[in-house]
Design a protein around this motif. Structure first.
Motif, mmCIF file in Angstrom:
data_model
loop_
_atom_site.group_PDB
_atom_site.id
_atom_site.type_symbol
_atom_site.label_atom_id
_atom_site.label_comp_id
_atom_site.label_asym_id
_atom_site.label_seq_id
_atom_site.Cartn_x
_atom_site.Cartn_y
_atom_site.Cartn_z
ATOM 1 N N VAL A 50 40.267 38.134 25.551
ATOM 2 C CA VAL A 50 40.612 39.473 26.012
ATOM 3 C C VAL A 50 39.435 40.427 25.800
ATOM 4 O O VAL A 50 39.111 41.243 26.669
ATOM 5 C CB VAL A 50 41.872 39.999 25.287
ATOM 6 C CG1 VAL A 50 42.110 41.476 25.600
ATOM 7 C CG2 VAL A 50 43.088 39.183 25.690
ATOM 8 N N GLY A 51 38.780 40.324 24.647
ATOM 9 C CA GLY A 51 37.622 41.173 24.384
ATOM 10 C C GLY A 51 36.511 40.945 25.387
ATOM 11 O O GLY A 51 35.895 41.892 25.881
ATOM 12 N N ALA A 52 36.247 39.678 25.706
ATOM 13 C CA ALA A 52 35.211 39.366 26.688
ATOM 14 C C ALA A 52 35.586 39.880 28.073
ATOM 15 O O ALA A 52 34.737 40.397 28.806
ATOM 16 C CB ALA A 52 34.980 37.856 26.736
ATOM 17 N N VAL A 53 36.876 39.774 28.432
ATOM 18 C CA VAL A 53 37.337 40.250 29.737
ATOM 19 C C VAL A 53 37.190 41.761 29.845
ATOM 20 O O VAL A 53 36.708 42.292 30.852
ATOM 21 C CB VAL A 53 38.802 39.823 29.977
ATOM 22 C CG1 VAL A 53 39.413 40.590 31.139
ATOM 23 C CG2 VAL A 53 38.876 38.328 30.236
ATOM 24 N N VAL A 54 37.605 42.478 28.801
ATOM 25 C CA VAL A 54 37.501 43.946 28.812
ATOM 26 C C VAL A 54 36.047 44.377 28.959
ATOM 27 O O VAL A 54 35.709 45.273 29.749
ATOM 28 C CB VAL A 54 38.123 44.536 27.533
ATOM 29 C CG1 VAL A 54 37.793 46.022 27.415
ATOM 30 C CG2 VAL A 54 39.626 44.344 27.540
ATOM 31 N N LEU A 55 35.145 43.746 28.214
ATOM 32 C CA LEU A 55 33.731 44.071 28.323
ATOM 33 C C LEU A 55 33.208 43.771 29.725
ATOM 34 O O LEU A 55 32.495 44.588 30.330
ATOM 35 C CB LEU A 55 32.927 43.284 27.289
ATOM 36 C CG LEU A 55 31.402 43.466 27.364
ATOM 37 C CD1 LEU A 55 31.011 44.899 27.054
ATOM 38 C CD2 LEU A 55 30.704 42.496 26.411
ATOM 39 N N ALA A 56 33.573 42.614 30.269
ATOM 40 C CA ALA A 56 33.080 42.222 31.592
ATOM 41 C C ALA A 56 33.585 43.165 32.681
ATOM 42 O O ALA A 56 32.842 43.513 33.606
ATOM 43 C CB ALA A 56 33.503 40.785 31.901
ATOM 44 N N VAL A 57 34.848 43.591 32.581
ATOM 45 C CA VAL A 57 35.390 44.535 33.560
ATOM 46 C C VAL A 57 34.593 45.827 33.534
ATOM 47 O O VAL A 57 34.230 46.381 34.571
ATOM 48 C CB VAL A 57 36.884 44.794 33.284
ATOM 49 C CG1 VAL A 57 37.384 45.986 34.103
ATOM 50 C CG2 VAL A 57 37.702 43.558 33.609
ATOM 51 N N LEU B 203 33.413 36.216 36.606
ATOM 52 C CA LEU B 203 32.597 37.425 36.699
ATOM 53 C C LEU B 203 32.399 37.839 38.158
ATOM 54 O O LEU B 203 32.380 39.046 38.468
ATOM 55 C CB LEU B 203 31.247 37.192 36.027
ATOM 56 C CG LEU B 203 31.305 36.957 34.509
ATOM 57 C CD1 LEU B 203 29.922 36.616 33.968
ATOM 58 C CD2 LEU B 203 31.875 38.177 33.802
ATOM 59 N N ALA B 204 32.274 36.877 39.049
ATOM 60 C CA ALA B 204 32.160 37.196 40.465
ATOM 61 C C ALA B 204 33.440 37.858 40.976
ATOM 62 O O ALA B 204 33.401 38.822 41.744
ATOM 63 C CB ALA B 204 31.859 35.930 41.268
ATOM 64 N N ALA B 205 34.589 37.342 40.537
ATOM 65 C CA ALA B 205 35.871 37.927 40.949
ATOM 66 C C ALA B 205 36.018 39.343 40.412
ATOM 67 O O ALA B 205 36.508 40.243 41.113
ATOM 68 C CB ALA B 205 37.022 37.052 40.458
ATOM 69 N N PHE B 206 35.598 39.570 39.163
ATOM 70 C CA PHE B 206 35.662 40.922 38.607
ATOM 71 C C PHE B 206 34.774 41.884 39.405
ATOM 72 O O PHE B 206 35.125 43.047 39.624
ATOM 73 C CB PHE B 206 35.208 40.916 37.149
ATOM 74 C CG PHE B 206 36.171 40.260 36.197
ATOM 75 C CD1 PHE B 206 37.388 39.768 36.637
ATOM 76 C CD2 PHE B 206 35.854 40.129 34.858
ATOM 77 C CE1 PHE B 206 38.287 39.162 35.763
ATOM 78 C CE2 PHE B 206 36.733 39.531 33.969
ATOM 79 C CZ PHE B 206 37.952 39.032 34.425
ATOM 80 N N THR B 207 33.618 41.394 39.840
ATOM 81 C CA THR B 207 32.714 42.236 40.624
ATOM 82 C C THR B 207 33.311 42.558 41.983
ATOM 83 O O THR B 207 33.171 43.673 42.499
ATOM 84 C CB THR B 207 31.349 41.553 40.784
ATOM 85 O OG1 THR B 207 30.840 41.205 39.497
ATOM 86 C CG2 THR B 207 30.351 42.479 41.474
#
Length: 423
Positions: A256-263, A337-341
């Motif tokens: 979750v921490g990695a996802v929040v940072l990546a978003v 990461l591509a999907a988040f972008t």
């Protein structure tokens, strides 16, 4: 008015506004860095909560900037009539809105401040109230300058706002200031409107410009725009909260921490400059409102192209950058990461269609699009997938739904214009 939107008056503004945007973005990151290093984890937590609260409220007030830009630009593009005396004075209405919001913050603070501000409670409430009132004038001046195409003073306003905070942070560190100093620094930048008014004759000329509608109509439009901006603030700044709220007890904390940072990281390259260009976009769409779809082509194409290139880059080098810069705990797949972008791109496109909707006076459709997008994203976060999958779907799906609402508004408007032309 010329219908050739590609030859509009926004030409030549990109450089100045871009430089101001870069200064603002860099200054913001440096303030956060200085605060984190100087205050330590406990002190930074107090500062970060206030910073986020101020950002949420002023994010809502961006609706004042948007409607002021539209109203001033449309008024300057319309021949004056004997009814001019009935047209709104945006500076008076925006100032009043700011004072009312400040009073509401102060009056309601006993109900919520204890849960939000665990330290420096009453100072935080006082600063937030003062900051809200001052930002209302800042938002008005930024909107009036955008509507008047006074891009030089607008760029100065944007830059000075950020640099005041940065200089304040440097001084606070040099003087070994505590959390209180950084709380003051958070709100003090909004007084940049004073400096710009004192030094710029263009700004003084723009600040008192009339709108194109009556005071009652302008007030209603502004409140509606602020409602949409509130949804935007929730979807942009509050998205990490939504992730946690819908995560369940079985969500892996590190993931979750990695996802929040990546978003956060994947959004910044598109959304930070795009927010600074809101005034530019709205003036473009006001000037090109007779051929709105033509006016939309270039901004949509630019945002989409940047998003596609950014998504490819995120897929290829994003995982390596995350672990190299932030540490081995922040591991996500390239496809994630591509999907988040792509999700950030969809949100940026929703911002563009929203600017077009408000520019042509479709305020209710504008607000509806943003709120439906926010609710759709929250709902999609509940799909039974891992945190990476449901976040990706929510990031992309919510804005697409919102854009569909705006597209429906544009289609209805085009059909109405076609009927009017035939008649």
């Amino acid at each position: 008015m010329s219908d050739d939107v590609d030859q509009g008056p926004v030409r030549g503004t990109i450089g100045r506004v871009t430089v101001a945007t870069l200064i603002a973005a860099a200054s913001g990151y440096l303030v956060l860095l200085l605060a984190a290093r100087h205050l330590g984890a406990a002190g930074y937590a107090v500062f970060a909560v206030f910073w986020a609260a101020y950002g949420m409220v002023t994010g809502t007030q961006n609706g004042q900037l948007q409607e002021t830009t539209r109203a001033v630009r449309a008024a300057l593009d319309t021949h004056r009539t004997p009814a001019d005396r009935l047209r709104a004075r945006p500076w008076l209405i925006n100032t009043t809105i700011g004072l009312v919001l400040a009073a509401l913050v102060a009056a309601t603070s006993p109900l919520w401040s204890g849960q939000v501000f665990t330290d420096e409670r009453w100072l935080s409430v006082l600063l937030l109230s003062v900051g809200v009132a001052s930002f209302a004038v800042y938002a008005h001046l930024a909107g009036a300058l955008s509507g008047a195409l006074a891009w030089g003073p607008f760029a100065v306003l944007l830059s000075v706002d950020a640099l005041i905070r940065l200089v304040g942070a440097v001084v606070a560190v040099a003087l070994d200031g505590e959390v209180t100093a950084f709380l003051v620094i958070t709100v003090i930048g909004s007084v940049s409107w004073m400096a710009v008014l004192l030094t710029s004759s263009e700004a003084r000329a723009a600040v008192g410009l009339h709108g194109d509608v009556t005071p009652r109509h302008f007030t209603g439009n502004t409140v509606t725009a602020m409602a949409a901006a509130a949804a935007s603030a929730v979807l942009v700044m509050g998205f990490p909260v939504l992730i946690n709220a819908t995560g369940g007890d079985d969500a892996d904390t590190a993931t979750v921490g990695a996802v929040v940072l990546a978003v956060t990281l994947t959004r910044a390259p598109l959304l930070v400059p795009l927010n600074s260009f809101q005034g530019v976009l709205i003036t473009r769409f006001v000037d090109g409102r007779r051929h709105l779809m033509v006016a939309l082509r270039a901004p949509v194409a630019v945002v989409a192209a940047i998003g596609v290139v950014g998504s490819a880059a995120a897929w290829l080098v994003g995982p390596w950058l995350l672990t190299t810069v932030f540490g081995a705990d922040f591991q996500l797949a390239g496809v994630t990461l591509a999907a988040f972008t792509l999700g950030a791109t969809a949100l940026a496109l929703l911002t563009v269609t929203g600017a077009a909707a408000i520019a042509v006076g479709s305020h209710r459709w504008y607000a509806t699009g943003w709120w439906v997008a926010t609710l759709a994203s929250a709902g999609l976060l509940l799909v039974p997938l891992g945190v990476e999958g449901r976040v990706a779907i929510a990031l992309i799906g919510g804005p697409i739904v919102g854009m569909s609402i705006h597209g429906l508004a544009f289609a209805r408007r085009s059909a109405a214009m076609a009927v009017s032309t035939r008649d």
